[in-house]
Design a protein around this motif. Structure first.
Motif, PDB file in Angstrom:
ATOM      1  N   LYS A  84      34.401  51.237  80.937  1.00 20.26           N
ATOM      2  CA  LYS A  84      33.498  49.710  80.008  1.00 20.26           C
ATOM      3  C   LYS A  84      34.991  48.991  79.852  1.00 20.26           C
ATOM      4  O   LYS A  84      36.433  49.541  79.029  1.00 20.26           O
ATOM      5  N   LYS A  85      34.772  47.655  80.051  1.00 21.36           N
ATOM      6  CA  LYS A  85      36.061  46.917  80.273  1.00 21.36           C
ATOM      7  C   LYS A  85      36.450  46.445  78.788  1.00 21.36           C
ATOM      8  O   LYS A  85      35.149  46.173  77.817  1.00 21.36           O
ATOM      9  N   GLU A  86      37.347  45.921  78.381  1.00 20.94           N
ATOM     10  CA  GLU A  86      37.694  45.321  76.767  1.00 20.94           C
ATOM     11  C   GLU A  86      38.264  43.959  77.140  1.00 20.94           C
ATOM     12  O   GLU A  86      39.045  43.722  78.531  1.00 20.94           O
ATOM     13  N   LEU A  87      37.818  43.413  76.528  1.00 17.94           N
ATOM     14  CA  LEU A  87      38.891  41.452  76.713  1.00 17.94           C
ATOM     15  C   LEU A  87      40.164  42.147  75.929  1.00 17.94           C
ATOM     16  O   LEU A  87      40.822  42.295  75.561  1.00 17.94           O
ATOM     17  N   GLU A  88      40.967  40.900  77.386  1.00 17.47           N
ATOM     18  CA  GLU A  88      42.105  41.000  76.723  1.00 17.47           C
ATOM     19  C   GLU A  88      42.542  40.619  74.995  1.00 17.47           C
ATOM     20  O   GLU A  88      41.858  40.103  74.591  1.00 17.47           O
ATOM     21  N   ASP A  89      43.883  41.081  74.798  1.00 16.17           N
ATOM     22  CA  ASP A  89      44.561  40.317  72.978  1.00 16.17           C
ATOM     23  C   ASP A  89      45.077  39.353  73.575  1.00 16.17           C
ATOM     24  O   ASP A  89      44.703  38.522  74.199  1.00 16.17           O
ATOM     25  N   LEU A  90      44.265  38.590  72.047  1.00 17.38           N
ATOM     26  CA  LEU A  90      44.952  37.573  71.906  1.00 17.38           C
ATOM     27  C   LEU A  90      46.245  37.316  71.760  1.00 17.38           C
ATOM     28  O   LEU A  90      46.824  37.955  71.030  1.00 17.38           O
ATOM     29  N   PRO A  91      47.125  35.879  71.851  1.00 18.76           N
ATOM     30  CA  PRO A  91      48.227  35.925  72.433  1.00 18.76           C
ATOM     31  C   PRO A  91      48.446  35.099  71.017  1.00 18.76           C
ATOM     32  O   PRO A  91      47.902  34.272  69.872  1.00 18.76           O
ATOM     33  N   LYS A 125      36.025  39.078  65.540  1.00 24.29           N
ATOM     34  CA  LYS A 125      35.921  40.905  64.888  1.00 24.29           C
ATOM     35  C   LYS A 125      36.824  42.282  65.053  1.00 24.29           C
ATOM     36  O   LYS A 125      36.753  43.319  63.956  1.00 24.29           O
ATOM     37  N   ARG A 126      37.138  41.455  65.927  1.00 27.62           N
ATOM     38  CA  ARG A 126      38.425  42.935  66.556  1.00 27.62           C
ATOM     39  C   ARG A 126      39.943  42.316  65.550  1.00 27.62           C
ATOM     40  O   ARG A 126      40.488  43.214  64.692  1.00 27.62           O
ATOM     41  N   TYR A 127      40.203  41.451  65.106  1.00 27.34           N
ATOM     42  CA  TYR A 127      41.470  40.977  63.957  1.00 27.34           C
ATOM     43  C   TYR A 127      40.800  41.137  63.008  1.00 27.34           C
ATOM     44  O   TYR A 127      42.078  40.805  61.936  1.00 27.34           O
ATOM     45  N   GLY A 128      39.921  40.399  62.235  1.00 23.88           N
ATOM     46  CA  GLY A 128      39.066  40.464  61.354  1.00 23.88           C
ATOM     47  C   GLY A 128      39.360  38.584  60.939  1.00 23.88           C
ATOM     48  O   GLY A 128      40.692  38.009  61.482  1.00 23.88           O
ATOM     49  N   GLY A 129      38.961  37.841  59.889  1.00 20.07           N
ATOM     50  CA  GLY A 129      39.283  36.858  59.965  1.00 20.07           C
ATOM     51  C   GLY A 129      37.826  36.153  59.510  1.00 20.07           C
ATOM     52  O   GLY A 129      37.128  36.548  59.567  1.00 20.07           O
ATOM     53  N   THR A 130      37.703  34.667  59.929  1.00 27.76           N
ATOM     54  CA  THR A 130      36.395  34.164  59.725  1.00 27.76           C
ATOM     55  C   THR A 130      36.739  33.000  60.846  1.00 27.76           C
ATOM     56  O   THR A 130      36.484  32.611  61.841  1.00 27.76           O
ATOM     57  N   TRP A 375      29.577  38.758  79.691  1.00 28.80           N
ATOM     58  CA  TRP A 375      31.320  38.417  79.376  1.00 28.80           C
ATOM     59  C   TRP A 375      32.055  38.789  78.667  1.00 28.80           C
ATOM     60  O   TRP A 375      33.068  38.376  79.258  1.00 28.80           O
ATOM     61  N   ILE A 376      31.833  39.738  78.238  1.00 21.62           N
ATOM     62  CA  ILE A 376      33.157  40.835  78.107  1.00 21.62           C
ATOM     63  C   ILE A 376      33.519  41.125  79.071  1.00 21.62           C
ATOM     64  O   ILE A 376      34.805  41.291  79.232  1.00 21.62           O
ATOM     65  N   GLN A 377      33.011  41.238  80.104  1.00 24.01           N
ATOM     66  CA  GLN A 377      33.336  41.945  81.461  1.00 24.01           C
ATOM     67  C   GLN A 377      34.130  40.811  82.351  1.00 24.01           C
ATOM     68  O   GLN A 377      34.879  40.762  82.804  1.00 24.01           O
ATOM     69  N   VAL A 378      33.707  39.106  82.568  1.00 26.00           N
ATOM     70  CA  VAL A 378      34.203  38.438  82.301  1.00 26.00           C
ATOM     71  C   VAL A 378      35.274  37.667  81.885  1.00 26.00           C
ATOM     72  O   VAL A 378      36.062  37.274  82.931  1.00 26.00           O
TER      73      VAL A 378
END
Length: 557
Positions: A84-91, A125-130, A375-378
């Motif tokens: 299962k692929k996950e999205l790369e981290d945001l910078p 959802k990963r980092y929390g926020g709005t 879209w997560i895979q892309v």
């Protein structure tokens, strides 16, 4: 391993790898590679390979899996052991993020827009926020009033969690305040030069005569715009940039225009000066304190244009991430075309199965989890790609297959009689591996059934074959002769044909290419209204009841 088993294993493998449909040329290549001695017999082998491939293609994909597991389970291991692929981290993430979706209310959401929605949702959802839903409705010429409700509904179906909704037509006074401040700073001007001449001067890197008018004159022209003293196209508000910028697209850009010929569906004629995208977007992104903005790389020039406002006002810029373009061949996404088609009666509505709207996909039985996984895979790839329907369908199949009940659907039907027997009983599982129960059949003389005409035409006179889950028959001219119920006929290569009793209810299935498959379906399919089922040897289909008739919308094989 005998020759039949060699051909069969590679026909099954090829079918499983290609959505249940094997290609005899690919199978020929495989068997020649395994046994080079067969090369000299290639011509004589072709009819046998074609026959076995046709036999394999007549099976549903579960049967293909089961058969391959019996004779060559090692080949199944090549069919995807995908992590299962996950999205790369945001910078540059420092705590909770603030992100946005920004659709125009020109229609409901389509598949292309779902990428923006899902990626933003995943990161929040990963980092929390709005996560903001900002409806960008500053082009009154291209607004579908119902879209204000349709867009949130589509996002809810996608599983996207919106924290706050912002509508740009509520924010005109704020845009006007910033426009006035920019004029007072000498960083914008009102031009009355005709549009073609203004563009020509920009390309040449030359200013218009009104670019350097005094702040007082600019503010006077601004008030005249707001007061309706100019007609459409007679005056335009422009943000100053660098007239020598190497990219002419970045040089002075229009930020407000006059609109008098159309009434806005939310605010009527309250305003006649409308902000253009780059101005309203930059102001809103700042006001919402966004930390990260995900956008296609086709917006790269817009990012450069908007940066001027951030620099003029001393605002902190969000982190911009530009992903590659996704092309979707043979997919209708453009809302103006769809609207016109609906108006002309060419499309049944926004959920017509030929369309790429989320509503159309939902109607066909495509699950939002499959779209999300795609879209997560892309991910955030910068390279341009072509959308793969096969991949989306593969993800959807994994979701719907474990719950999809099985039924027979006979399209392009031909009614035939079975002679030589007074009564027949049979049963078939509603699912090959789940305990969902059975469909039961009881037919009495005269026994008449429907089979597809294409199957009938392929069967030679005098050929014996099996009616799936019922009995064996032989084609005798224009009828079928009962020849017992010995299952060993299948092991010897007999075809397996699906069928329905002659008293079965009519059914039509709407296909994504606009065709309609008409035929008959098992009575029990009425029990699956609202569900995705598998019509054996046909494909996964979502069932509805319309005017008392069973109707299906095809998803995929």
């Amino acid at each position: 391993m005998d020759l039949r088993e060699l051909i069969l294993k590679y026909a099954l493998q090829n079918a499983i790898l290609h959505d249940g449909r094997a290609n005899y040329k690919a199978v020929m290549g495989k068997i020649m590679a395994e046994n080079s001695e067969l090369r000299k017999r290639a011509k004589e082998l072709i009819p046998e390979v074609q026959r076995i491939v046709a036999e394999v293609n007549s099976l549903d994909i579960e049967e293909q899996h089961r058969k391959l597991e019996e004779i060559a389970p090692e080949l199944l291991e090549r069919k995807k052991k995908e992590e299962k692929k996950e999205l790369e981290d945001l910078p540059y993430v420092n705590g909770p993020v603030r992100m946005r979706l920004a659709p125009s209310p020109s229609g409901p959401m389509h598949l292309g827009q779902s990428r923006m929605a899902i990626l933003n949702d995943e990161y929040v959802k990963r980092y929390g926020g709005t996560l903001f839903l900002r409806i960008e409705d500053t082009n009154p010429h291209n607004i579908l009033p119902e879209a204000y409700d349709m867009i949130p509904e589509d996002l809810e179906w996608l599983g996207v969690n919106i924290h706050e909704i912002v509508i740009q037509s509520d924010r005109f006074e704020m845009y006007y305040d910033y426009a006035r401040k920019l004029l007072e700073m000498g960083k914008a001007y009102i031009t009355t030069v005709p549009a073609d001449e203004w563009r020509k001067l920009k390309v040449e890197g030359k200013p218009t005569p009104d670019r350097e008018l005094s702040v007082e004159e600019q503010l006077e022209r601004w008030e005249m715009m707001l007061g309706g003293e100019y007609d459409e196209g007679e005056a335009v508000y422009v943000v100053k940039t660098d007239l020598q910028h190497p990219n002419p697209a970045i040089r002075d850009w229009a930020a407000f225009r006059i609109v008098k010929d159309v009434e806005h569906p939310r605010i009527g004629n309250k305003y006649i000066v409308y902000p253009l995208m780059n101005f309203s977007v930059a102001v809103d992104d700042h006001e919402l304190a966004l930390t990260h903005v995900l956008r296609g790389k086709d917006h790269l020039n817009n990012t450069y244009r908007q940066a001027y406002l951030y620099d003029y006002f001393g605002w902190k810029k969000p982190v911009y991430i530009h992903y590659g373009w996704v092309t979707m061949k043979d997919t209708i996404l453009k809302t103006s075309l769809i609207k016109e088609g609906i108006k002309k009666g060419e499309f049944s509505g926004w959920d017509d199965p030929r369309l790429g709207t989320l509503r159309a996909l939902a109607k066909r039985g495509i699950r939002p989890e499959a779209i999300r996984r795609y879209w997560i895979q892309v991910g955030l790839k910068e390279v341009d790609i072509e959308f793969s329907w096969d991949t989306l369908y593969a993800y959807n199949r994994e979701i719907v297959d474990p719950l999809a009940k099985r039924y027979f659907f006979v399209w392009a039907p031909l009614k035939v009689e079975i002679k030589g027997v007074e009564a027949l009983r049979g049963k078939a599982p509603l699912h090959p591996s789940k305990d969902f129960g059975f469909r039961h059949y009881h037919l009495t003389s005269p026994i008449k059934i429907f089979i597809t005409k294409i199957d009938w035409d392929r069967i030679e006179d005098g050929e014996s074959f099996r009616l799936k889950d019922l009995c064996n028959v032989r084609k005798e001219g224009n009828f079928l002769a009962y020849v017992g119920n010995d299952l060993s006929i299948v092991k010897k290569g007999a075809r397996i044909i699906h069928w329905v009793p002659a008293d079965s209810p009519p059914c039509r299935v709407y296909m994504p290419n606009g065709t309609v498959m008409k035929g008959y379906v098992e009575k029990d399919a009425k029990n699956a209204v609202g569900e995705v089922v598998q019509f054996e040897r046909f494909g996964f289909t979502k069932i509805y009841e319309e005017n008392g008739e069973i109707v299906g919308y095809f998803a995929h094989r």
